[in-house]
Design a protein around this motif. Structure first.
Motif, PDB file in Angstrom:
ATOM      1  N   LEU A  10      19.059 -70.340 -80.110  1.00 39.23           N
ATOM      2  CA  LEU A  10      20.454 -70.474 -79.258  1.00 39.23           C
ATOM      3  C   LEU A  10      21.431 -70.185 -80.340  1.00 39.23           C
ATOM      4  O   LEU A  10      21.613 -71.179 -81.655  1.00 39.23           O
ATOM      5  CB  LEU A  10      20.449 -71.829 -78.481  1.00 39.23           C
ATOM      6  N   ASN A  11      22.368 -69.278 -80.167  1.00 36.83           N
ATOM      7  CA  ASN A  11      23.517 -68.800 -81.086  1.00 36.83           C
ATOM      8  C   ASN A  11      23.125 -68.485 -82.494  1.00 36.83           C
ATOM      9  O   ASN A  11      24.056 -68.457 -83.290  1.00 36.83           O
ATOM     10  CB  ASN A  11      24.485 -70.087 -81.145  1.00 36.83           C
ATOM     11  N   SER A  12      22.214 -68.274 -82.674  1.00 36.76           N
ATOM     12  CA  SER A  12      21.531 -67.539 -84.135  1.00 36.76           C
ATOM     13  C   SER A  12      21.854 -66.125 -83.971  1.00 36.76           C
ATOM     14  O   SER A  12      21.807 -65.535 -82.709  1.00 36.76           O
ATOM     15  CB  SER A  12      20.121 -67.872 -84.399  1.00 36.76           C
ATOM     16  N   GLU A  13      22.293 -65.589 -84.842  1.00 34.54           N
ATOM     17  CA  GLU A  13      22.536 -64.330 -85.040  1.00 34.54           C
ATOM     18  C   GLU A  13      21.229 -63.348 -85.634  1.00 34.54           C
ATOM     19  O   GLU A  13      20.603 -63.704 -86.424  1.00 34.54           O
ATOM     20  CB  GLU A  13      23.659 -63.847 -85.897  1.00 34.54           C
ATOM     21  N   TYR A  14      21.018 -62.105 -84.623  1.00 34.22           N
ATOM     22  CA  TYR A  14      19.956 -61.377 -85.058  1.00 34.22           C
ATOM     23  C   TYR A  14      20.544 -59.855 -85.173  1.00 34.22           C
ATOM     24  O   TYR A  14      21.255 -59.376 -84.217  1.00 34.22           O
ATOM     25  CB  TYR A  14      19.048 -61.254 -83.964  1.00 34.22           C
ATOM     26  N   THR A  15      20.369 -59.236 -86.280  1.00 34.40           N
ATOM     27  CA  THR A  15      20.888 -58.164 -86.754  1.00 34.40           C
ATOM     28  C   THR A  15      20.053 -56.932 -86.459  1.00 34.40           C
ATOM     29  O   THR A  15      18.945 -56.993 -86.795  1.00 34.40           O
ATOM     30  CB  THR A  15      21.422 -57.870 -88.223  1.00 34.40           C
ATOM     31  N   SER A  16      20.629 -55.767 -85.833  1.00 26.30           N
ATOM     32  CA  SER A  16      19.751 -54.497 -85.868  1.00 26.30           C
ATOM     33  C   SER A  16      20.529 -53.256 -86.187  1.00 26.30           C
ATOM     34  O   SER A  16      21.880 -53.374 -86.238  1.00 26.30           O
ATOM     35  CB  SER A  16      19.549 -54.331 -84.363  1.00 26.30           C
ATOM     36  N   GLY A  17      19.840 -52.254 -86.361  1.00 27.51           N
ATOM     37  CA  GLY A  17      20.500 -51.142 -86.933  1.00 27.51           C
ATOM     38  C   GLY A  17      19.885 -50.907 -88.605  1.00 27.51           C
ATOM     39  O   GLY A  17      19.129 -51.410 -88.657  1.00 27.51           O
ATOM     40  N   PRO A  18      20.743 -49.890 -88.881  1.00 24.83           N
ATOM     41  CA  PRO A  18      21.812 -48.953 -88.667  1.00 24.83           C
ATOM     42  C   PRO A  18      21.461 -48.097 -87.630  1.00 24.83           C
ATOM     43  O   PRO A  18      20.338 -47.463 -87.336  1.00 24.83           O
ATOM     44  CB  PRO A  18      22.261 -48.381 -89.984  1.00 24.83           C
ATOM     45  N   PHE A  19      22.543 -47.770 -86.820  1.00 21.79           N
ATOM     46  CA  PHE A  19      22.563 -46.578 -85.780  1.00 21.79           C
ATOM     47  C   PHE A  19      23.526 -45.640 -86.169  1.00 21.79           C
ATOM     48  O   PHE A  19      24.563 -45.771 -86.211  1.00 21.79           O
ATOM     49  CB  PHE A  19      22.871 -47.112 -84.507  1.00 21.79           C
ATOM     50  N   ILE A  20      23.017 -44.440 -86.744  1.00 23.01           N
ATOM     51  CA  ILE A  20      23.880 -43.413 -87.573  1.00 23.01           C
ATOM     52  C   ILE A  20      24.205 -42.702 -86.429  1.00 23.01           C
ATOM     53  O   ILE A  20      23.312 -41.948 -85.396  1.00 23.01           O
ATOM     54  CB  ILE A  20      23.063 -42.697 -88.374  1.00 23.01           C
ATOM     55  N   ILE A  21      25.372 -42.271 -86.061  1.00 23.17           N
ATOM     56  CA  ILE A  21      26.038 -41.373 -85.143  1.00 23.17           C
ATOM     57  C   ILE A  21      26.112 -39.922 -85.805  1.00 23.17           C
ATOM     58  O   ILE A  21      26.886 -39.665 -86.769  1.00 23.17           O
ATOM     59  CB  ILE A  21      27.416 -41.813 -84.552  1.00 23.17           C
ATOM     60  N   THR A  22      25.382 -39.247 -85.283  1.00 20.95           N
ATOM     61  CA  THR A  22      25.185 -37.634 -85.745  1.00 20.95           C
ATOM     62  C   THR A  22      25.919 -36.644 -84.873  1.00 20.95           C
ATOM     63  O   THR A  22      25.961 -37.105 -83.594  1.00 20.95           O
ATOM     64  CB  THR A  22      23.878 -37.223 -85.847  1.00 20.95           C
ATOM     65  N   GLU A  23      26.169 -35.592 -85.199  1.00 20.97           N
ATOM     66  CA  GLU A  23      26.833 -34.519 -84.300  1.00 20.97           C
ATOM     67  C   GLU A  23      25.885 -34.420 -83.186  1.00 20.97           C
ATOM     68  O   GLU A  23      26.001 -34.191 -81.969  1.00 20.97           O
ATOM     69  CB  GLU A  23      27.119 -33.278 -84.886  1.00 20.97           C
ATOM     70  N   ASP A  24      24.561 -34.116 -83.349  1.00 25.76           N
ATOM     71  CA  ASP A  24      23.317 -33.873 -82.571  1.00 25.76           C
ATOM     72  C   ASP A  24      23.405 -34.989 -81.413  1.00 25.76           C
ATOM     73  O   ASP A  24      23.258 -34.723 -80.218  1.00 25.76           O
ATOM     74  CB  ASP A  24      22.051 -33.691 -83.233  1.00 25.76           C
ATOM     75  N   LEU A  25      23.401 -36.455 -81.861  1.00 28.44           N
ATOM     76  CA  LEU A  25      23.341 -37.293 -80.868  1.00 28.44           C
ATOM     77  C   LEU A  25      24.547 -37.261 -80.017  1.00 28.44           C
ATOM     78  O   LEU A  25      24.503 -37.560 -78.705  1.00 28.44           O
ATOM     79  CB  LEU A  25      23.487 -38.836 -81.700  1.00 28.44           C
ATOM     80  N   LYS A  26      25.922 -37.102 -80.778  1.00 26.21           N
ATOM     81  CA  LYS A  26      27.061 -36.894 -79.760  1.00 26.21           C
ATOM     82  C   LYS A  26      26.712 -35.876 -78.689  1.00 26.21           C
ATOM     83  O   LYS A  26      27.232 -36.064 -77.440  1.00 26.21           O
ATOM     84  CB  LYS A  26      28.294 -36.501 -80.707  1.00 26.21           C
ATOM     85  N   ILE A  27      26.656 -34.685 -79.072  1.00 27.76           N
ATOM     86  CA  ILE A  27      26.268 -33.566 -77.952  1.00 27.76           C
ATOM     87  C   ILE A  27      25.215 -34.061 -76.996  1.00 27.76           C
ATOM     88  O   ILE A  27      25.462 -33.884 -75.680  1.00 27.76           O
ATOM     89  CB  ILE A  27      25.820 -32.417 -78.865  1.00 27.76           C
ATOM     90  N   LYS A  28      24.119 -34.662 -77.227  1.00 31.48           N
ATOM     91  CA  LYS A  28      23.173 -35.200 -76.263  1.00 31.48           C
ATOM     92  C   LYS A  28      23.769 -36.166 -75.389  1.00 31.48           C
ATOM     93  O   LYS A  28      23.259 -36.166 -74.268  1.00 31.48           O
ATOM     94  CB  LYS A  28      21.759 -35.637 -77.118  1.00 31.48           C
ATOM     95  N   PHE A  29      24.610 -37.306 -76.184  1.00 32.95           N
ATOM     96  CA  PHE A  29      24.990 -38.251 -75.267  1.00 32.95           C
ATOM     97  C   PHE A  29      25.929 -37.605 -74.131  1.00 32.95           C
ATOM     98  O   PHE A  29      26.125 -38.087 -73.195  1.00 32.95           O
ATOM     99  CB  PHE A  29      25.675 -39.325 -76.018  1.00 32.95           C
TER     100      PHE A  29
END
Length: 141
Positions: A10-29
């Motif tokens: 409860l209220n502990s932080e859990y970090t995820s990532g990194p999530f890198i935003i690429t041009e290919d990801l932008k186009i697909k999204f």
């Protein structure tokens, strides 16, 4: 109802990532969502963060109740645009675990909050998810 789960989460932080935003990801999204927002060409809607939700680092609650989980709802606050080249990090917290009794019996609700930030620690989005756990009627006999 006393709910048995790992309360240290409860209220502990859990970090995820990194999530890198690429041009290919932008186009697909943009193709996937058919986004029509009026953004600068290099910008992407912060709703792209929702793509990463299923891959977040969430710990096992060790919830001692029921055997059927389902998604109950989500709210998304879109704060700031994302740009190609951004590196996003997600910080997830367990906000609440509580019980309710409905027509189908006892239910346990689990609420998570996830904040996405970019490499400059700027807030991109805030996502709150709710899940429900119930007992399978056939298995509880």
């Amino acid at each position: 109802m006393n709910i048995s789960y790992d309360k240290s989460i409860l209220n502990s932080e859990y970090t995820s990532g990194p999530f890198i935003i690429t041009e290919d990801l932008k186009i697909k999204f943009n193709n996937l969502t058919n986004v029509k927002e009026k953004l600068a060409p290099e910008h992407i809607s912060p709703s792209i963060c929702n793509l990463f939700i299923s891959s977040l680092n969430k710990p096992d609650l060790k919830l001692n109740f029921g055997n059927i989980d389902f998604f109950a709802g989500e709210t998304i606050d879109l704060i700031s645009d994302v740009k190609v080249g951004d590196t996003l990090t997600a910080i997830t917290k367990l906000l609440n675990v509580y019980s309710k009794t409905g027509r189908s019996g006892k239910m346990i609700f689990v609420e998570w909050n996830t904040v996405f930030k970019n490499q400059n620690a700027e807030l991109i989005s805030n996502i709150k998810e709710s899940f429900v756990r119930i007992e399978n009627y056939n298995d509880s006999k």
